[in-house]
Motif scaffolding. Structure first.
Motif, PDB file in Angstrom:
ATOM      1  N   ALA A 124      83.133 -10.523 -24.784  1.00 49.98           N
ATOM      2  CA  ALA A 124      83.413  -9.085 -24.826  1.00 49.98           C
ATOM      3  C   ALA A 124      83.680  -8.651 -26.259  1.00 49.98           C
ATOM      4  O   ALA A 124      83.831  -9.480 -27.163  1.00 49.98           O
ATOM      5  N   ILE A 125      83.742  -7.358 -26.449  1.00 52.06           N
ATOM      6  CA  ILE A 125      84.026  -6.806 -27.771  1.00 52.06           C
ATOM      7  C   ILE A 125      85.177  -5.821 -27.668  1.00 52.06           C
ATOM      8  O   ILE A 125      85.267  -5.039 -26.710  1.00 52.06           O
ATOM      9  N   GLY A 135      86.185  -3.921 -33.024  1.00 50.32           N
ATOM     10  CA  GLY A 135      84.864  -4.519 -33.149  1.00 50.32           C
ATOM     11  C   GLY A 135      84.883  -6.033 -33.068  1.00 50.32           C
ATOM     12  O   GLY A 135      83.847  -6.680 -33.226  1.00 50.32           O
ATOM     13  N   GLU A 136      86.046  -6.614 -32.805  1.00 45.23           N
ATOM     14  CA  GLU A 136      86.163  -8.068 -32.745  1.00 45.23           C
ATOM     15  C   GLU A 136      85.554  -8.616 -31.456  1.00 45.23           C
ATOM     16  O   GLU A 136      85.767  -8.077 -30.361  1.00 45.23           O
ATOM     17  N   ILE A 137      84.779  -9.697 -31.570  1.00 44.23           N
ATOM     18  CA  ILE A 137      84.243 -10.380 -30.408  1.00 44.23           C
ATOM     19  C   ILE A 137      85.309 -11.323 -29.862  1.00 44.23           C
ATOM     20  O   ILE A 137      85.921 -12.085 -30.611  1.00 44.23           O
ATOM     21  N   VAL A 138      85.548 -11.274 -28.551  1.00 45.63           N
ATOM     22  CA  VAL A 138      86.561 -12.114 -27.921  1.00 45.63           C
ATOM     23  C   VAL A 138      85.986 -12.755 -26.672  1.00 45.63           C
ATOM     24  O   VAL A 138      84.910 -12.385 -26.195  1.00 45.63           O
ATOM     25  N   ALA A 139      86.711 -13.729 -26.157  1.00 44.60           N
ATOM     26  CA  ALA A 139      86.378 -14.351 -24.869  1.00 44.60           C
ATOM     27  C   ALA A 139      87.471 -13.973 -23.878  1.00 44.60           C
ATOM     28  O   ALA A 139      88.653 -14.197 -24.140  1.00 44.60           O
ATOM     29  N   ILE A 140      87.076 -13.383 -22.772  1.00 40.89           N
ATOM     30  CA  ILE A 140      88.033 -12.950 -21.761  1.00 40.89           C
ATOM     31  C   ILE A 140      87.916 -13.862 -20.543  1.00 40.89           C
ATOM     32  O   ILE A 140      86.852 -13.995 -19.948  1.00 40.89           O
ATOM     33  N   LYS A 141      89.017 -14.475 -20.195  1.00 40.84           N
ATOM     34  CA  LYS A 141      89.077 -15.338 -19.020  1.00 40.84           C
ATOM     35  C   LYS A 141      89.746 -14.560 -17.889  1.00 40.84           C
ATOM     36  O   LYS A 141      90.919 -14.186 -17.985  1.00 40.84           O
ATOM     37  N   LYS A 142      88.994 -14.305 -16.848  1.00 37.86           N
ATOM     38  CA  LYS A 142      89.510 -13.566 -15.700  1.00 37.86           C
ATOM     39  C   LYS A 142      89.866 -14.554 -14.598  1.00 37.86           C
ATOM     40  O   LYS A 142      89.013 -15.271 -14.090  1.00 37.86           O
ATOM     41  N   MET A 143      91.143 -14.583 -14.243  1.00 36.80           N
ATOM     42  CA  MET A 143      91.602 -15.526 -13.229  1.00 36.80           C
ATOM     43  C   MET A 143      91.195 -15.044 -11.833  1.00 36.80           C
ATOM     44  O   MET A 143      91.171 -13.855 -11.548  1.00 36.80           O
ATOM     45  N   LYS A 144      90.881 -15.987 -10.954  1.00 36.40           N
ATOM     46  CA  LYS A 144      90.382 -15.629  -9.627  1.00 36.40           C
ATOM     47  C   LYS A 144      91.485 -15.263  -8.646  1.00 36.40           C
ATOM     48  O   LYS A 144      91.296 -14.425  -7.771  1.00 36.40           O
ATOM     49  N   ARG A 145      92.630 -15.900  -8.767  1.00 37.03           N
ATOM     50  CA  ARG A 145      93.714 -15.589  -7.843  1.00 37.03           C
ATOM     51  C   ARG A 145      94.501 -14.375  -8.320  1.00 37.03           C
ATOM     52  O   ARG A 145      94.433 -13.986  -9.484  1.00 37.03           O
ATOM     53  N   LYS A 146      95.247 -13.794  -7.425  1.00 33.82           N
ATOM     54  CA  LYS A 146      96.058 -12.618  -7.747  1.00 33.82           C
ATOM     55  C   LYS A 146      97.417 -13.049  -8.302  1.00 33.82           C
ATOM     56  O   LYS A 146      97.958 -14.086  -7.918  1.00 33.82           O
ATOM     57  N   TYR A 147      97.943 -12.238  -9.182  1.00 32.42           N
ATOM     58  CA  TYR A 147      99.274 -12.466  -9.751  1.00 32.42           C
ATOM     59  C   TYR A 147     100.088 -11.184  -9.560  1.00 32.42           C
ATOM     60  O   TYR A 147      99.712 -10.119 -10.045  1.00 32.42           O
ATOM     61  N   TYR A 148     101.217 -11.312  -8.868  1.00 28.69           N
ATOM     62  CA  TYR A 148     101.968 -10.135  -8.468  1.00 28.69           C
ATOM     63  C   TYR A 148     103.206  -9.869  -9.320  1.00 28.69           C
ATOM     64  O   TYR A 148     103.928  -8.912  -9.074  1.00 28.69           O
TER      65      TYR A 148
END
Length: 450
Positions: free
Chosen positions: A21-22, A27-40
């Motif tokens: 993602a950006i 303008g910085e390029i980053v890596a986004i890790k989206k977790m699958k489980r929910k966090y409440y």
């Protein structure tokens, strides 16, 4: 998350998916890790192993966790972006790496491990997928299975991708420690030289078989504790004499073979620590400035091109045996983002509690007088930031039910004539499989778990 524009998915695993993602603002390029489980709640988020360990790490060869975002009960990790992982480079490589290239990468990884181990953590899932590369820079990533050395055993026995799993873990020891990272590095280092795995076992039993066929079967002198572990699970080692690694890794120098041999020792106590590995003759040409000198000399962000030899190199490396790299790169998190608005249902935590890390620095200074690291308990590795279809992550659930049955379906009561051909079985369930292409044309099946 509106501040980021998704470019494409670059990885998918048991715990979550990773996207390139950006940052729209910088303008910085980053890596986004989206977790699958929910966090409440935030408490759940900040108590995750990956967050607890990475918030204490600030090293140029350890991936930087820039931000944690919880939005609508979905948790996102924002990491610095790296071009690829080491597995991709090995898989796509058309010719062998030079020893200078192998040395440069391994030198950086050992610095990261020495830093990590001194801070009381070990990785437990070192493998090529978890080593991220951008040009000549390499960083250790994915701390989902990282453990504190002060944690109380028993530890889970089912961790790390099998091909890089230390024998004490394969034999279900509950008291392993940072030496498992050193075994993994021995296997990775050999693979960098040959472009093929050193111990490509198709099961836990076959993994031990492969190890025995290379380094020879353990005995009372080489690993008495291992014989006891095997006896406890009624496992009998196949009988082999060792093969000299120079025959298996012909492109490696004598120093390289010596280091790999010591890293892949049966007995965890006989493997060098990361700090000791940095002092090995294999790294003699690398420019290493001990922490005690870094207040006066500006250390390079990455090791210079291997082959540059200077008097200071040898003096600093030899005068300070066991010293641990602890460079002080600038903070990886932009304080300007602290003013970002927090909308309804969105919680943002920047700077990853650097105050806690500063307190750790004070503790480190007090322990600097005793540079030789002696971890109190043994543990092992896990993984994440990898490409789509990569080995992926080992879940805690998988760790609980994935018991190793070393003596099922195979008899070891009599000596084996020779290593049998490895078969790559089709996997079911949550096992992720991919084909690892090697120069010989053979296919090896890389698995996330099992």
């Amino acid at each position: 998350m509106d501040r980021y524009k998704i470019i494409k998915e670059v990885g998918d695993g048991t715990f979550g998916s990773v996207w390139r993602a950006i940052n729209k603002q910088t303008g910085e390029i980053v890596a986004i890790k989206k977790m699958k489980r929910k966090y409440y709640s935030w408490e759940e988020c900040i108590n995750l192993r990956e967050v607890k360990s990475l918030r204490k790490m600030n090293h140029p060869n350890i991936i930087k966790l820039k931000e944690v975002v919880r939005e609508n009960d979905i948790l996102y990790f924002i990491f610095e972006y790296m071009e690829c992982n080491l597995y991709q480079l090995i898989k796509d490589r058309g010719k062998l790496y030079s020893e200078a290239e192998v040395r440069n990468w391994c030198f950086q990884v050992f610095q990261a491990l020495a830093y990590m181990h001194q801070r009381g953590y070990f990785h437990r899932d070192l493998k090529p997928e978890n080593l991220l590369v951008t040009k000549e820079l390499i960083k250790v990533a994915d701390f989902g299975l990282a453990r504190e050395t002060c944690s109380q055993p028993p530890f889970t026995e089912y961790v790390s991708t099998r091909w890089y799993r230390a024998p004490e873990v394969l034999l279900q020891s509950s008291t392993y420690n940072s030496a498992v990272d050193m075994w993994a590095m021995g296997a990775i280092m050999a693979e960098l030289f040959t472009l093929r795995p050193l111990f490509p076992g198709s099961s836990e039993a076959d993994e031990i078989y492969k190890i025995c066929s290379v380094i020879g079967s353990p005995n009372q002198n080489s690993w008495a504790d291992g014989l006891q572990l095997a006896s406890m699970i009624k496992y009998q080692f196949p009988q082999f004499t060792s093969v000299h690694l120079s025959a298996l890794i012909p492109s490696a120098s004598k120093d390289a073979v010596n280091l790999i041999s010591s890293l892949c020792s049966w007995d965890p106590t006989k493997r060098p620590t990361a700090a000791e590995a940095l002092q090995h003759p294999f790294f003699q040409t690398c420019f290493y400035i001990p922490p005690s000198l870094r207040s006066k000399v500006t250390a390079p962000r990455t090791p210079p091109t291997v082959g540059t030899r200077a008097t200071l190199e040898q003096k600093s490396a030899r005068r300070y045996p066991g010293t641990l790299p602890n460079s002080k790169p600038p903070s990886c998190i932009s304080s300007a983002k602290m003013n970002a608005s927090v909308g309804a249902g969105v919680q943002r935590k920047l700077n990853m509690d650097q105050q806690g890390a500063n307190n750790d620095d004070k503790l480190l200074k007090s322990s600097a007088k005793n540079p030789r690291y002696r971890p109190p308990a043994r543990n092992s590795p896990n993984s994440l930031y990898a490409n789509k279809g990569a080995r992926g992550l080992v879940s805690d659930t998988a760790e609980k039910f994935a018991q190793v049955n070393l003596n099922s379906g195979k008899s070891h009561n009599q000596p084996q004539a020779g290593p049998r051909p490895m078969k790559a079985p089709w996997l079911t369930g949550n096992d992720l499989v991919r084909s690892h292409l090697v120069p010989s044309g053979r296919s090896y099946s890389r698995k996330v778990v099992g």
